[in-house]
Scaffold this motif. Structure first.
Motif, short mmCIF file in Angstrom:
data_model
loop_
_atom_site.label_atom_id
_atom_site.label_comp_id
_atom_site.label_asym_id
_atom_site.label_seq_id
_atom_site.Cartn_x
_atom_site.Cartn_y
_atom_site.Cartn_z
N GLU A 175 0.82 -1.22 0.00
CA GLU A 175 0.00 0.00 0.00
C GLU A 175 0.85 1.27 0.00
O GLU A 175 0.70 2.13 0.86
CB GLU A 175 -0.90 0.02 1.24
N THR B 183 0.84 3.93 -1.57
CA THR B 183 0.17 5.22 -1.72
C THR B 183 -0.93 5.41 -0.68
O THR B 183 -1.64 6.41 -0.71
CB THR B 183 -0.43 5.37 -3.13
N GLY B 184 -1.05 4.47 0.24
CA GLY B 184 -2.16 4.49 1.19
C GLY B 184 -2.18 5.68 2.13
O GLY B 184 -3.23 6.01 2.66
N ALA B 185 -1.03 6.31 2.35
CA ALA B 185 -0.98 7.46 3.26
C ALA B 185 -0.84 8.78 2.50
O ALA B 185 -0.56 9.81 3.11
CB ALA B 185 0.18 7.29 4.23
N LEU B 186 -1.02 8.72 1.18
CA LEU B 186 -0.77 9.92 0.35
C LEU B 186 -2.05 10.42 -0.30
O LEU B 186 -2.97 9.63 -0.55
CB LEU B 186 0.26 9.58 -0.74
N ASP B 187 -2.10 11.71 -0.60
CA ASP B 187 -3.27 12.22 -1.32
C ASP B 187 -3.22 11.75 -2.77
O ASP B 187 -2.24 11.16 -3.22
CB ASP B 187 -3.37 13.75 -1.19
N THR B 188 -4.31 12.00 -3.48
CA THR B 188 -4.45 11.43 -4.83
C THR B 188 -3.33 11.87 -5.77
O THR B 188 -2.72 11.05 -6.46
CB THR B 188 -5.81 11.84 -5.43
N SER C 87 -0.09 10.31 -4.79
CA SER C 87 -0.15 8.87 -5.08
C SER C 87 0.24 8.61 -6.54
O SER C 87 1.01 7.70 -6.83
CB SER C 87 -1.56 8.33 -4.85
N THR D 156 -2.45 -2.81 -3.44
CA THR D 156 -3.28 -1.62 -3.34
C THR D 156 -4.75 -2.00 -3.30
O THR D 156 -5.14 -3.06 -3.78
CB THR D 156 -3.04 -0.64 -4.51
N GLU E 61 -6.88 0.31 -4.47
CA GLU E 61 -7.49 1.28 -5.38
C GLU E 61 -7.30 0.86 -6.83
O GLU E 61 -6.18 0.80 -7.33
CB GLU E 61 -6.84 2.64 -5.17
N ILE F 197 -5.02 3.00 -8.94
CA ILE F 197 -3.59 2.79 -8.66
C ILE F 197 -3.14 1.49 -9.33
O ILE F 197 -2.11 1.44 -10.01
CB ILE F 197 -3.36 2.75 -7.12
#
Ligand code: ADP
Ligand code: ADP
Length: 229
Positions: free
Chosen positions: A169, A171-176, A179, A200, A202, A205
């Motif tokens: 994950e 990008t799990g702690a990042l904004d779109t 990410s 992920t 998403e 993603i």
């Protein structure tokens, strides 16, 4: 050989008198240069699968070959050696040392490697340059944005020139927007030949990867190339 090949891997966890089969016979081959997204609902077996191919744990039965070498029965020390030598890990929460420069964070895996000490800093610097942070060598994590911290973590994963990058994950702690910047970086590393496997939730993603694996209830239920579904 394939970078990763699993043959009917199964994994059981004991919960008191109960046994949970987290993986129920999974066959996957991942070749050098692949870019794979791993998807599935919570509890479907993604983490267990990643722990197996990341040599963090061994299967209850079945085989895992890493670059042709059977790693399914290694002890903890041998697994640690394989991880440090061949696998770069990236996490959702970056897992950087606080109050430690980007350069020293990235050099960390080299301390446990055969790379001579005089090469640690130049290698770490080259790795940070590769992720676009050549101007941030002496910044500590608290002085960097989330996206920049994740780039430092990716530089750390690259510094040993691993066979395989595994990202949980990332990008799990990042904004779109951030990410997709991080995914563009993974894409660039993959274009340069790096083999990448990431988890992920998403679909947008996962769509950046070339191949998608979907787990459900401990089984691999979909395995296809993006754009060919
Ligand atoms: P995911 O990453 O897709 O959420 P996991 O691989 O973490 O799935 O979990 C798969 C199944 O195995 C779930 O039923 C989970 O509760 C169980 N499980 C995972 N790790 C353990 C553990 N250490 N002990 C007991 N059960 C576990
Ligand atoms: P926006 O950019 O519209 O504010 P975000 O993309 O930041 O929305 O997402 C909102 C929530 O989803 C946040 O809690 C964020 O941590 C989470 N999130 C964002 N990207 C991911 C991702 N790739 N995987 C998991 N969670 C994510």
């Amino acid at each position: 050989p394939n970078v990763i090949e699993t043959r009917q891997i199964r994994k059981a966890y004991s919960m008191g008198d109960n046994v949970i089969w987290a993986l129920k016979g999974v066959d996957v081959s991942i070749k050098a240069g692949e870019f794979v997204a791993v998807m599935g609902t919570s509890g479907s077996g993604k983490s267990t699968f990643m722990n197996m191919i990341g040599c963090l744990d061994t299967p209850s039965d079945g085989k895992i070959l890493l670059n042709g070498e059977d790693v399914s029965h290694l002890d903890a020390a041998a697994l640690a050696h394989i991880r440090n030598r061949y696998i770069g890990f990236v996490f959702q929460q970056f897992n950087l040392l606080p109050r430690t420069s980007a350069l020293d964070n990235v050099a960390l895996p080299l301390l446990y490697s055969e790379v001579p000490e005089r090469e640690w800093q130049p290698r770490a610097k080259a790795s940070l340059e590769q992720v676009g942070l050549g101007e941030r060598l002496h910044n500590q994590p608290s002085q960097l944005s989330g996206g920049q911290q994740q780039r430092v973590a990716i530089a750390r994963a690259l510094v040993n020139n691993p066979l395989l990058i595994l990202a949980d994950e990332p990008t799990g702690a990042l904004d779109t927007r951030t990410s997709f910047e991080i995914m563009a970086l993974f894409q660039q590393l993959n274009d340069a030949g790096k083999t990448i496997v990431l988890v992920t939730h998403e679909p947008e993603i996962a769509a950046v990867a070339k191949r998608k694996l979907v787990f459900r209830d401990g089984e691999l239920v979909e395995d296809y190339l993006n754009g060919h579904h």
